[in-house]
Design a protein around this motif. Sequence first.
Motif, mmCIF file in Angstrom:
data_model
loop_
_atom_site.group_PDB
_atom_site.id
_atom_site.type_symbol
_atom_site.label_atom_id
_atom_site.label_comp_id
_atom_site.label_asym_id
_atom_site.label_seq_id
_atom_site.Cartn_x
_atom_site.Cartn_y
_atom_site.Cartn_z
ATOM 1 N N PHE A 123 0.870 -1.174 0.000
ATOM 2 C CA PHE A 123 0.000 0.000 0.000
ATOM 3 C C PHE A 123 0.909 1.226 0.000
ATOM 4 O O PHE A 123 1.696 1.411 0.940
ATOM 5 N N THR A 124 0.800 2.065 -1.029
ATOM 6 C CA THR A 124 1.673 3.245 -1.090
ATOM 7 C C THR A 124 0.896 4.505 -0.716
ATOM 8 O O THR A 124 -0.274 4.643 -1.068
ATOM 9 N N PRO A 125 1.571 5.428 -0.058
ATOM 10 C CA PRO A 125 0.973 6.744 0.124
ATOM 11 C C PRO A 125 1.101 7.529 -1.181
ATOM 12 O O PRO A 125 1.845 7.121 -2.087
ATOM 13 N N LEU A 126 0.400 8.613 -1.305
ATOM 14 C CA LEU A 126 0.532 9.479 -2.481
ATOM 15 C C LEU A 126 -0.051 10.835 -2.135
ATOM 16 O O LEU A 126 -0.799 10.976 -1.160
ATOM 17 N N VAL A 127 0.298 11.838 -2.920
ATOM 18 C CA VAL A 127 -0.283 13.172 -2.722
ATOM 19 C C VAL A 127 -1.447 13.374 -3.693
ATOM 20 O O VAL A 127 -2.532 13.751 -3.287
ATOM 21 N N ALA A 128 -1.206 13.126 -4.989
ATOM 22 C CA ALA A 128 -2.291 13.293 -5.970
ATOM 23 C C ALA A 128 -2.295 12.096 -6.916
ATOM 24 O O ALA A 128 -1.254 11.489 -7.181
ATOM 25 N N PHE A 129 -3.477 11.753 -7.412
ATOM 26 C CA PHE A 129 -3.591 10.693 -8.414
ATOM 27 C C PHE A 129 -4.634 11.114 -9.438
ATOM 28 O O PHE A 129 -5.444 12.018 -9.197
ATOM 29 N N ASP A 130 -4.590 10.433 -10.612
ATOM 30 C CA ASP A 130 -5.590 10.755 -11.638
ATOM 31 C C ASP A 130 -6.286 9.486 -12.118
ATOM 32 O O ASP A 130 -6.024 8.387 -11.599
ATOM 33 N N SER A 131 -7.155 9.626 -13.100
ATOM 34 C CA SER A 131 -7.998 8.510 -13.531
ATOM 35 C C SER A 131 -7.215 7.460 -14.315
ATOM 36 O O SER A 131 -7.763 6.438 -14.698
ATOM 37 N N GLN A 132 -5.928 7.709 -14.566
ATOM 38 C CA GLN A 132 -5.070 6.706 -15.211
ATOM 39 C C GLN A 132 -4.227 5.947 -14.181
ATOM 40 O O GLN A 132 -3.453 5.070 -14.555
ATOM 41 N N GLY A 133 -4.320 6.339 -12.917
ATOM 42 C CA GLY A 133 -3.466 5.706 -11.905
ATOM 43 C C GLY A 133 -2.092 6.343 -11.806
ATOM 44 O O GLY A 133 -1.188 5.802 -11.169
ATOM 45 N N GLN A 134 -1.917 7.501 -12.437
ATOM 46 C CA GLN A 134 -0.632 8.204 -12.296
ATOM 47 C C GLN A 134 -0.541 8.778 -10.887
ATOM 48 O O GLN A 134 -1.544 9.219 -10.325
ATOM 49 N N ARG A 135 0.670 8.749 -10.352
ATOM 50 C CA ARG A 135 0.867 9.088 -8.946
ATOM 51 C C ARG A 135 1.874 10.219 -8.775
ATOM 52 O O ARG A 135 2.950 10.186 -9.359
ATOM 53 N N LEU A 136 1.503 11.193 -7.945
ATOM 54 C CA LEU A 136 2.435 12.234 -7.504
ATOM 55 C C LEU A 136 2.653 12.024 -6.014
ATOM 56 O O LEU A 136 1.685 11.970 -5.245
ATOM 57 N N GLY A 137 3.907 11.900 -5.603
ATOM 58 C CA GLY A 137 4.221 11.707 -4.190
ATOM 59 C C GLY A 137 4.618 13.016 -3.532
ATOM 60 O O GLY A 137 4.365 14.104 -4.069
ATOM 61 N N MET A 138 5.282 12.910 -2.387
ATOM 62 C CA MET A 138 5.678 14.106 -1.632
ATOM 63 C C MET A 138 6.868 14.814 -2.270
ATOM 64 O O MET A 138 7.230 15.904 -1.854
ATOM 65 N N GLY A 139 7.506 14.163 -3.238
ATOM 66 C CA GLY A 139 8.609 14.822 -3.936
ATOM 67 C C GLY A 139 9.969 14.199 -3.687
ATOM 68 O O GLY A 139 10.970 14.663 -4.228
ATOM 69 N N GLY A 140 10.009 13.141 -2.889
ATOM 70 C CA GLY A 140 11.287 12.480 -2.611
ATOM 71 C C GLY A 140 11.624 11.386 -3.608
ATOM 72 O O GLY A 140 12.776 10.953 -3.688
ATOM 73 N N GLY A 141 10.634 10.907 -4.335
ATOM 74 C CA GLY A 141 10.865 9.847 -5.318
ATOM 75 C C GLY A 141 11.191 8.490 -4.701
ATOM 76 O O GLY A 141 11.666 7.588 -5.394
ATOM 77 N N PHE A 142 10.923 8.321 -3.405
ATOM 78 C CA PHE A 142 11.337 7.084 -2.714
ATOM 79 C C PHE A 142 10.660 5.841 -3.295
ATOM 80 O O PHE A 142 11.313 4.815 -3.531
ATOM 81 N N TYR A 143 9.353 5.933 -3.515
ATOM 82 C CA TYR A 143 8.651 4.759 -4.062
ATOM 83 C C TYR A 143 9.033 4.524 -5.521
ATOM 84 O O TYR A 143 9.200 3.388 -5.952
ATOM 85 N N ASP A 144 9.194 5.616 -6.303
ATOM 86 C CA ASP A 144 9.620 5.441 -7.702
ATOM 87 C C ASP A 144 10.938 4.673 -7.773
ATOM 88 O O ASP A 144 11.082 3.721 -8.545
ATOM 89 N N ARG A 145 11.913 5.093 -6.985
ATOM 90 C CA ARG A 145 13.222 4.430 -7.023
ATOM 91 C C ARG A 145 13.105 2.983 -6.568
ATOM 92 O O ARG A 145 13.591 2.072 -7.220
ATOM 93 N N THR A 146 12.451 2.801 -5.425
ATOM 94 C CA THR A 146 12.396 1.462 -4.828
ATOM 95 C C THR A 146 11.635 0.494 -5.742
ATOM 96 O O THR A 146 12.058 -0.646 -5.931
ATOM 97 N N LEU A 147 10.543 0.968 -6.339
ATOM 98 C CA LEU A 147 9.736 0.067 -7.177
ATOM 99 C C LEU A 147 10.368 -0.139 -8.551
ATOM 100 O O LEU A 147 10.090 -1.143 -9.211
ATOM 101 N N SER A 148 11.228 0.791 -8.971
ATOM 102 C CA SER A 148 11.873 0.614 -10.281
ATOM 103 C C SER A 148 12.818 -0.586 -10.264
ATOM 104 O O SER A 148 13.082 -1.188 -11.297
#
Length: 196
Positions: A123-148
């Motif tokens: 379960f990931t936290p997020l700041v904003a999302f849209d109807s495509q499932g695109q995710r904006l986080g707090m700005g640290g990129g932690f989940y992007d890096r870890t999940l990549s």
Amino acid sequence: MTSRQQLRQHIRSLRRSLSAEQQHQASLELVQQLLPRPEVQQAQHIALYLTNDGELDTTALIQALWQQGKTLYLPLLHPVVPGYLVFQLYTPDTQLKPNQFGIGEPELNCSLLRPVSQLDLIFTPLVAFDSQGQRLGMGGGFYDRTLSQLDSATTKPQLIGLAHDCQQVDAVPVEAWDIPLPAICTPTKFRRFSEQ
Ligand SMILES: Nc1ncnc2c1ncn2[C@@H]1O[C@H](COP(=O)(O)OP(=O)(O)O)[C@@H](O)[C@H]1O
Ligand SMILES: [Mg+2]
């Protein structure tokens, strides 16, 4: 300021302005949405986060998942590689201490870490999302890096973002490194955007 930073500020202030009662209701409704889902029922090793900055409160979810016998994990800032997360076992007895962002973390114990690819669900936290499932986080990129890192893994966890309904926007301004979410759950609705 970029449109991503402006959007973060706007949505963060929206979710912080929810009342304690609204937050409480939302946390209970989230449990009702999630517990019957096959993604949750079929998962044993589940990572989630502790609430911060007006995020959807995960306290009730954590209690419900423990009651169901699930094994839970919390993210910790990677002790060696900056910008990455590791996931450590979280039980009712786990002692927490604030990390550099003031969010509770268990003390690092390498024998209690579980590799990301061996989690069934995150379960990931997020700041904003849209109807495509695109995710904006707090700005640290932690989940992007870890999940990549998972691109090369043979087994992968299911990903489900958690958010208040007010965090949905028309379109998140996406960057090349952003990892979209295949599913997002809010207190009123479980949305699936793609099969994993
Ligand atoms: N896979 C990655 N490898 C290296 N840097 C990354 C990766 N993913 C994100 N970043 C970096 O992290 C920073 C924050 O990412 P961003 O997507 O804006 O944050 P968030 O996802 O928290 O909203 C960016 O500067 C970006 O270059
Ligand atoms: Mg991102």
